[in-house]
Scaffold this motif. Structure first.
Motif, PDB file in Angstrom:
ATOM      1  N   GLU A 143       1.978  -7.135  15.042  1.00  0.00           N
ATOM      2  CA  GLU A 143       1.939  -5.845  15.710  1.00  0.00           C
ATOM      3  C   GLU A 143       2.469  -5.912  17.133  1.00  0.00           C
ATOM      4  OE1 GLU A 143      -2.001  -4.168  15.337  1.00  0.00           O
ATOM      5  OE2 GLU A 143      -2.061  -4.892  13.266  1.00  0.00           O
ATOM      6  N   THR A 144       2.564  -7.116  17.671  1.00  0.00           N
ATOM      7  CA  THR A 144       2.924  -7.210  19.088  1.00  0.00           C
ATOM      8  C   THR A 144       4.319  -7.784  19.301  1.00  0.00           C
ATOM      9  OG1 THR A 144       1.774  -9.300  19.134  1.00  0.00           O
ATOM     10  CG2 THR A 144       0.582  -7.386  19.964  1.00  0.00           C
ATOM     11  N   GLU A 145       4.748  -8.671  18.439  1.00  0.00           N
ATOM     12  CA  GLU A 145       6.016  -9.332  18.707  1.00  0.00           C
ATOM     13  C   GLU A 145       7.043  -9.073  17.624  1.00  0.00           C
ATOM     14  OE1 GLU A 145       5.861 -13.501  19.875  1.00  0.00           O
ATOM     15  OE2 GLU A 145       3.939 -13.014  20.819  1.00  0.00           O
ATOM     16  N   THR A 146       8.285  -8.905  18.059  1.00  0.00           N
ATOM     17  CA  THR A 146       9.378  -8.727  17.111  1.00  0.00           C
ATOM     18  C   THR A 146       9.538 -10.023  16.326  1.00  0.00           C
ATOM     19  OG1 THR A 146      10.422  -7.341  18.753  1.00  0.00           O
ATOM     20  CG2 THR A 146      11.787  -8.038  16.910  1.00  0.00           C
ATOM     21  N   PRO A 147       9.539  -9.944  15.010  1.00  0.00           N
ATOM     22  CA  PRO A 147       9.604 -11.187  14.224  1.00  0.00           C
ATOM     23  C   PRO A 147      10.922 -11.915  14.436  1.00  0.00           C
ATOM     24  CG  PRO A 147       9.767  -9.251  12.811  1.00  0.00           C
ATOM     25  CD  PRO A 147       9.424  -8.765  14.171  1.00  0.00           C
ATOM     26  N   PRO A 148      10.880 -13.244  14.437  1.00  0.00           N
ATOM     27  CA  PRO A 148      12.104 -14.030  14.638  1.00  0.00           C
ATOM     28  C   PRO A 148      12.893 -14.154  13.325  1.00  0.00           C
ATOM     29  CG  PRO A 148      10.242 -15.476  14.339  1.00  0.00           C
ATOM     30  CD  PRO A 148       9.700 -14.078  14.254  1.00  0.00           C
ATOM     31  N   TRP A 149      14.177 -14.409  13.468  1.00  0.00           N
ATOM     32  CA  TRP A 149      14.997 -14.634  12.275  1.00  0.00           C
ATOM     33  C   TRP A 149      14.828 -16.063  11.799  1.00  0.00           C
ATOM     34  CZ3 TRP A 149      17.441 -11.349   9.160  1.00  0.00           C
ATOM     35  CH2 TRP A 149      17.626 -10.034   9.619  1.00  0.00           C
ATOM     36  N   GLN A 150      14.582 -16.226  10.515  1.00  0.00           N
ATOM     37  CA  GLN A 150      14.449 -17.561   9.942  1.00  0.00           C
ATOM     38  C   GLN A 150      15.509 -17.745   8.876  1.00  0.00           C
ATOM     39  OE1 GLN A 150      10.409 -18.764   8.935  1.00  0.00           O
ATOM     40  NE2 GLN A 150       9.697 -16.770   9.643  1.00  0.00           N
ATOM     41  N   THR A 151      16.027 -18.942   8.791  1.00  0.00           N
ATOM     42  CA  THR A 151      17.071 -19.215   7.818  1.00  0.00           C
ATOM     43  C   THR A 151      16.463 -19.853   6.571  1.00  0.00           C
ATOM     44  OG1 THR A 151      18.574 -19.567   9.642  1.00  0.00           O
ATOM     45  CG2 THR A 151      19.317 -20.297   7.476  1.00  0.00           C
ATOM     46  N   ALA A 190       0.849  -1.177   0.000  1.00  0.00           N
ATOM     47  CA  ALA A 190       0.000   0.000   0.000  1.00  0.00           C
ATOM     48  C   ALA A 190       0.889   1.233   0.000  1.00  0.00           C
ATOM     49  CB  ALA A 190      -0.876  -0.007   1.250  1.00  0.00           C
ATOM     50  N   ASP A 191       0.433   2.282  -0.672  1.00  0.00           N
ATOM     51  CA  ASP A 191       1.231   3.492  -0.796  1.00  0.00           C
ATOM     52  C   ASP A 191       0.890   4.423   0.365  1.00  0.00           C
ATOM     53  OD1 ASP A 191       2.706   5.609  -1.785  1.00  0.00           O
ATOM     54  OD2 ASP A 191       1.055   6.286  -3.039  1.00  0.00           O
ATOM     55  N   VAL A 192       1.386   4.110   1.536  1.00  0.00           N
ATOM     56  CA  VAL A 192       1.080   4.946   2.691  1.00  0.00           C
ATOM     57  C   VAL A 192       2.350   5.561   3.241  1.00  0.00           C
ATOM     58  CG1 VAL A 192      -0.984   3.706   3.387  1.00  0.00           C
ATOM     59  CG2 VAL A 192       1.246   2.972   4.233  1.00  0.00           C
ATOM     60  N   GLN A 193       2.149   6.612   3.991  1.00  0.00           N
ATOM     61  CA  GLN A 193       3.290   7.286   4.584  1.00  0.00           C
ATOM     62  C   GLN A 193       3.673   6.618   5.888  1.00  0.00           C
ATOM     63  OE1 GLN A 193       2.406  11.145   5.974  1.00  0.00           O
ATOM     64  NE2 GLN A 193       4.525  11.776   6.092  1.00  0.00           N
ATOM     65  N   GLU A 194       4.966   6.439   6.081  1.00  0.00           N
ATOM     66  CA  GLU A 194       5.458   5.916   7.343  1.00  0.00           C
ATOM     67  C   GLU A 194       6.031   7.080   8.125  1.00  0.00           C
ATOM     68  OE1 GLU A 194       5.447   3.024   8.731  1.00  0.00           O
ATOM     69  OE2 GLU A 194       5.264   1.478   7.219  1.00  0.00           O
ATOM     70  N   LEU A 195       5.496   7.335   9.286  1.00  0.00           N
ATOM     71  CA  LEU A 195       5.984   8.472  10.058  1.00  0.00           C
ATOM     72  C   LEU A 195       7.177   8.092  10.905  1.00  0.00           C
ATOM     73  CD1 LEU A 195       2.535   9.889  11.005  1.00  0.00           C
ATOM     74  CD2 LEU A 195       4.202  10.927   9.462  1.00  0.00           C
ATOM     75  N   SER A 196       7.055   7.008  11.666  1.00  0.00           N
ATOM     76  CA  SER A 196       8.158   6.566  12.509  1.00  0.00           C
ATOM     77  C   SER A 196       8.021   5.067  12.685  1.00  0.00           C
ATOM     78  CB  SER A 196       8.087   7.268  13.861  1.00  0.00           C
ATOM     79  OG  SER A 196       6.858   6.962  14.464  1.00  0.00           O
ATOM     80  N   PRO A 197       9.114   4.417  13.042  1.00  0.00           N
ATOM     81  CA  PRO A 197       9.007   2.967  13.223  1.00  0.00           C
ATOM     82  C   PRO A 197       8.037   2.639  14.356  1.00  0.00           C
ATOM     83  CG  PRO A 197      11.136   3.799  13.969  1.00  0.00           C
ATOM     84  CD  PRO A 197      10.460   4.916  13.270  1.00  0.00           C
ATOM     85  N   PRO A 198       7.270   1.583  14.212  1.00  0.00           N
ATOM     86  CA  PRO A 198       6.353   1.198  15.278  1.00  0.00           C
ATOM     87  C   PRO A 198       7.137   0.808  16.525  1.00  0.00           C
ATOM     88  CG  PRO A 198       6.404  -0.468  13.555  1.00  0.00           C
ATOM     89  CD  PRO A 198       7.198   0.674  13.055  1.00  0.00           C
ATOM     90  N   ALA A 199       6.524   1.054  17.685  1.00  0.00           N
ATOM     91  CA  ALA A 199       7.222   0.823  18.948  1.00  0.00           C
ATOM     92  C   ALA A 199       7.504  -0.660  19.173  1.00  0.00           C
ATOM     93  CB  ALA A 199       6.408   1.393  20.108  1.00  0.00           C
ATOM     94  N   LYS A 200       6.584  -1.496  18.733  1.00  0.00           N
ATOM     95  CA  LYS A 200       6.833  -2.925  18.904  1.00  0.00           C
ATOM     96  C   LYS A 200       6.296  -3.692  17.697  1.00  0.00           C
ATOM     97  CE  LYS A 200       2.687  -3.460  21.732  1.00  0.00           C
ATOM     98  NZ  LYS A 200       2.123  -4.042  22.934  1.00  0.00           N
ATOM     99  N   GLY A 201       6.692  -4.946  17.637  1.00  0.00           N
ATOM    100  CA  GLY A 201       6.263  -5.757  16.524  1.00  0.00           C
ATOM    101  C   GLY A 201       7.175  -5.601  15.331  1.00  0.00           C
ATOM    102  N   CYS A 202       6.685  -6.014  14.169  1.00  0.00           N
ATOM    103  CA  CYS A 202       7.471  -5.980  12.944  1.00  0.00           C
ATOM    104  C   CYS A 202       7.506  -4.555  12.390  1.00  0.00           C
ATOM    105  CB  CYS A 202       6.846  -6.932  11.926  1.00  0.00           C
ATOM    106  SG  CYS A 202       7.632  -6.877  10.328  1.00  0.00           S
ATOM    107  N   ALA A 203       8.675  -4.148  11.863  1.00  0.00           N
ATOM    108  CA  ALA A 203       8.832  -2.784  11.380  1.00  0.00           C
ATOM    109  C   ALA A 203       7.906  -2.488  10.204  1.00  0.00           C
ATOM    110  CB  ALA A 203      10.280  -2.537  10.975  1.00  0.00           C
ATOM    111  N   CYS A 204       7.624  -3.501   9.384  1.00  0.00           N
ATOM    112  CA  CYS A 204       6.827  -3.172   8.210  1.00  0.00           C
ATOM    113  C   CYS A 204       5.390  -3.677   8.314  1.00  0.00           C
ATOM    114  CB  CYS A 204       7.506  -3.596   6.917  1.00  0.00           C
ATOM    115  SG  CYS A 204       7.771  -5.312   6.693  1.00  0.00           S
TER     116      CYS A 204
END
Lengths: 297, 670
Positions: free
Chosen positions: B645-653, B618-632
């Motif tokens: 929205e709640t948890e930082t995503p884990p790294w997957q290989t 979606a073509d939306v404006q990002e003002l600042s990184p979200p406080a928690k959860g995934c950045a995008c």
């Protein structure tokens, strides 16, 4: 590379650059007139003791307030002294004092301004408020105070003018340095690990010098006015030394009887001030500081 | 054929130089644009493409004047019209959309007021209808929530939204033609794809003519029906995109195409040597002769005429049959540098966080820690000796901030940077060892900014050489000449000032200055984005050669995925200051695992006709990184659910060395 031959030749020598700037100033009518006026004044100030027709001290009560004639081209003043002689010599003190005080003002004001521009942050903000406070003082009263305390000898005048007129230079130098400091070449120098003084000398000063030169020319004309004002008020040059400010003060009361005695120093002082200002304007344009003069493409 | 809407008839435009010569910027341009037609003007900077487009409005930059010829718009001679007549046409029947529309909007007026003003000047509507029409226009340019937008100020909108507002203002007068001067340059790839999509839709629906000026062949290929290639103020080639992008007949167009790096191809593009002649420099022969690989004696003697060669295709070349021999394939890819392992790592970043938010001094005094959400967070990566790591992301993703932190120019909030044997490098460059400073060098985006305009090349190069090696006299000079030769310049450049060099030459000097320190790591911050494509290719080739000769590691920051593809061994994708995906370039480009990487790759424009970017995000404006959860979380097309929205995503290989941070399991990725 084919481009080697196509680039306009412009050598990097400092003298050639100075010559180029002078040529540019002379190519503008305002610059040519201004520079001529300044040159004439400088030559007259230096050579006047040998070229004046009369002794500047010679008082002749028989010749009081004589209108201009063949002997006294500009007439005589209330003590019968030759106005031409005194006008030709009247700029010597003023020009000598300001010629020393101007570089002093530009140097210390410029250095402090660049330092503040580089430092930024709270020190910069704080000291600039001090500068603002200083600029809001009625400078002539402060100068008078200094002269009352230390006397009106030449070193005191030079020091006082050099100090007070360095304060506005701080502003100009800081503003010029601010725009340079934000640029990547200064960041690059910091990242390489050059010292602060080396960054000022090598990276910032060359980019601020033009603004400082123009500012110096403007300060010179302001200082001349200030010096003449002090003399006018009786705090500068003491009689019988001829000085424009003093001459205007002395002849002022007799303006209706002998206007020549007051007109001659006024014209002399104004022509020098106008000349300096015209030169400063043309200098700014020649150095490319003036924004209206950008190349079209 | 219909009568032309805009017609340039033998137009020549020039300026008078200081020594009184008349130097042409445009030379004998004849071009007709029919109603409803979309024409692209392409060329390097200085080719006259913008001047030509602006001339259609009867406007010339200060100092320029018409030497000969005419410009007609809707049967009116634009240069013979008076001020008030021009005012009626400009912005009304003929509207301009400039490059940086953020600067062309009035900062103190709300969007609604600006649009209403445009309507009042250029539309015949009843003032009572203005509010409805304003919303209508904003909807037409696909701005979400127009009712909210009209109450905003320009600075509250993102670059893409500002550009949309500018387009809406241009549409207010229901123009017959739109002039677009690099309308998407400076926008992020995903935004650019949306804007281009919008523009081609508008062109199709409204039947407006468009003149699209761009240096970006990819964008031109996307929107234009006819392409005009300009060189040194002349039209050298004109035809349909199919003719021009598939098998161009002019050697310049071939060179230009070959110099563009492609995402699909991990190879270095071929540089077009030399530079275009400055106004007045082109001799009697072909203007391109000095750079042409197939130049013939006749090319230097006689100026080729623009002649029709196929239906609708026009060419200015003496020997088009030879041009077919110019190979357009990018050069072969060299073998990638070996995988980074811990014993060869030169930089190791662990959980680096950087905040632009300055803790207020009162709290600092009380010793309270800065708890603001950092701009850049959780950056952990390694850089091996001699490796090139590409750092990719849109503007505001924090890629340059990370470089600045590595260079010691930005304070970091937490985390460590290990450099070679040093466990934690000082955060401030002033506190680092001289030798550490020497081994990490920076190359900046814009050489006009990074080179001191008052210093000659000799003075510029002497700075690091004196500082780090104490060189002087003959030894200093010899080393400077050696460096200049390494970057393919010569000793005769020593006395030049930056203003006496072209953009590419300046960037070479900047690179030479970085390599003067004999660094182990060179941090490259968008080093080619201020350069023309042909010059960009040369700079990339140079960087590639230097790293091979000296085993230098690069951290190569760029918003251009194709440029990174050409040079990088490994790629790290950043979004909102968080790492999304990291891995070998071949893996990431061939098999992007993170939804954002997929979005980025799908939005890229290549100068291929079949290439149609997919608009995933979606073509939306990002003002600042979200406080928690995934950045995008706000732009993700494949959002899993609340967990994003709640948890930082884990790294997957995905494969060894290729991993991504996402809640979505890898096997369900496209």
């Amino acid at each position: 590379m084919t481009s080697a031959a196509t680039i306009p030749e412009q050598s990097g020598g400092r003298l050639t650059k100075l010559y180029g700037v002078l040529k540019d100033i002379m190519s503008r009518p305002s610059g040519a007139i201004g520079l001529m006026l300044v040159m004439v004044h400088v030559v007259v100030a230096v050579a006047s003791p040998w070229i004046v027709p009369f002794d500047f001290k010679r008082v002749d009560v028989d010749l009081m307030l004589m209108p201009p004639d063949g002997g006294h081209w500009f007439g005589t003043d209330q003590l019968g002294r030759d106005v031409l002689t005194r006008t030709l010599m009247g700029g010597r003190e003023a020009m000598f004092v300001t010629a020393i005080a101007t570089p002093i003002a530009v140097c210390w004001g410029g250095f402090l301004g660049i330092l503040l521009g580089l430092a930024g942050g709270r020190i910069d903000d704080g000291l600039m408020r001090v500068v603002d406070a200083f600029l809001s003082l009625p400078w002539i009263l402060v100068m008078l105070l200094v002269i009352v305390i230390f006397g009106s000898s030449m070193p005191v005048l030079i020091a006082a003018l050099g100090f007070f007129y360095g304060v506005p230079v701080i502003r100009v130098a800081r503003a010029a340095a601010h725009t340079v400091v934000a640029r990547d070449f200064v960041v690059a120098a910091r990242a390489r690990g050059h010292g602060r003084l080396a960054i000022i000398r090598v990276e910032i000063l060359p980019n601020v010098l033009d603004a400082l030169m123009v500012e110096g020319a403007m300060r010179w004309s302001w200082m001349l006015l200030a010096f003449s004002s002090l003399s006018f008020l009786g705090f500068g040059v003491s009689p019988p030394t001829p000085d424009w400010g003093l001459m205007i003060a002395d002849a002022r009361s007799l303006m209706s009887v002998g206007p020549w005695a007051v007109l001659a120093p006024i014209v002399a002082l104004s022509s020098l001030i106008v000349g300096i200002n015209l030169t400063a304007d043309a200098l700014a344009k020649a150095l490319g500081i003036d924004r209206a003069q950008k190349a079209p493409v | 054929m219909e009568p032309a809407l805009i017609r340039f008839d033998d137009l020549s435009v020039g300026f008078t130089s200081r020594d009184g010569r008349l130097l042409p910027v445009l030379r004998h341009i004849s071009l007709a644009i029919a109603p409803g037609e979309t024409v692209g003007l392409v060329g390097e900077s200085g080719s006259g493409k913008s001047t030509l487009a602006l001339a259609a409005m009867g406007y010339l930059k200060r100092g320029l004047k018409v030497i000969s010829g005419t410009v007609t718009f809707a049967e009116q001679h634009m240069f013979s019209l008076g001020g008030s007549e021009l005012e009626r046409i400009r912005g009304g029947k003929l509207a301009l959309i400039p490059q940086n529309s953020g600067q062309s909007l009035t900062p103190t007026l709300r969007i609604g007021a600006q649009l209403t003003e445009a309507l009042r000047l250029h539309s015949k509507l009843d003032p009572a209808q203005f509010p409805a029409r304003t919303l209508d226009l904003l909807r037409q340019v696909r701005l979400p929530d127009p009712e909210a937008i009209i109450a905003r100020f320009p600075h509250e909108l993102s670059g893409g939204q500002q550009q949309r507002v500018a387009i809406a203002m241009a549409l207010a007068g229901e123009p017959k033609a739109l002039l677009l001067d690099e309308p998407t340059t400076g926008l992020d790839v995903t935004t650019q794809a949306h804007i281009l999509d919008l523009l081609s839709d508008i062109a199709q629906k409204s039947g407006m003519a468009m003149v699209y000026v761009s240096h970006d062949l990819g964008a031109i290929a996307r929107v234009c029906q006819r392409v005009v290639v300009m060189y040194a103020g002349e039209i050298v080639l004109e035809g349909t995109p199919a003719q021009i992008f598939k098998n161009p007949t002019h050697p310049y167009a071939r060179g230009l195409l070959a110099s563009i790096p492609r995402v699909s191809n991990a190879r270095l593009p071929v540089a077009l040597e030399g530079r275009p002649p400055a106004p007045g420099e082109a001799g009697q022969g072909c203007a391109f002769a000095d750079r042409c690989p197939i130049v013939q004696p006749v090319c230097r003697l006689e100026r080729p005429e623009l002649r029709a060669i196929a239906s609708g295709e026009w060419l200015r070349c003496h020997v088009p049959e030879l041009a077919q021999g110019i190979v357009m394939e990018p050069m072969t890819a060299p073998a990638p540098v070996a995988e980074a392992s811990s014993d060869t790592a030169i930089f190791t970043l662990s959980e680096l966080a950087i905040s632009y938010h300055q803790a207020n001094w009162f709290r600092q005094l009380l010793g309270q820690a800065d708890k603001s959400t950092p701009t850049v967070k959780d950056i952990s990566l390694t850089l091996a000796r001699g490796e090139t790591l590409g750092l990719v992301g849109e503007s505001g993703s924090g890629k340059s901030t990370i470089l600045k932190a590595l260079a010691g120019l930005t304070p970091r909030q937490s985390g460590t940077i290990a450099f070679d044997a040093t466990e934690d490098l000082a955060a401030n460059v002033d506190h680092r060892q001289p030798d550490q400073r020497r081994r990490i060098q920076l190359v900046f985006q814009n050489p006009d900014e990074s080179l001191n305009p008052r210093q000659t090349v000799a003075e510029i190069l002497a700075q690091p050489l004196r500082l780090y090696f104490g060189l002087s006299g003959q030894a200093l000079r010899a080393r400077m000449v050696e460096l200049l030769i390494q970057v393919r310049l010569g000793a005769h450049y020593l006395d030049r000032l930056p203003s006496q060099m072209s953009g590419g030459e300046k960037q070479r000097v900047a690179i030479a200055r970085a390599f003067a320190a004999e660094p182990d790591v060179v941090l490259c911050d968008e080093v080619t984005s201020a350069l023309d494509v042909s010059v960009q290719a040369a700079v990339l080739t140079l960087l590639d050669r230097l790293r091979r000769e000296r085993n230098t590691a690069y951290i190569f920051v760029s918003h251009d995925l194709a440029v990174v593809r050409a040079l990088a061994d490994r790629v790290a994708v950043l979004y909102q200051g968080r790492l999304c995906e990291i891995g070998r370039a071949s893996d990431v480009y061939a098999n992007p695992a993170h939804p954002y990487t997929q979005v980025l790759l799908s939005a890229i424009l290549e100068p291929e006709l079949a290439a149609r970017p997919k608009l995933m995000a979606a073509d939306v404006q990002e003002l600042s990184p979200p406080a928690k959860g995934c950045a995008c979380q706000r732009r993700c097309p494949l959002k899993v659910g609340m967990i994003c929205e709640t948890e930082t995503p884990p790294w997957q290989t995905v494969t060894p060395g290729h991993s991504f941070a996402c809640h979505k399991p890898n096997n369900s990725m496209g």
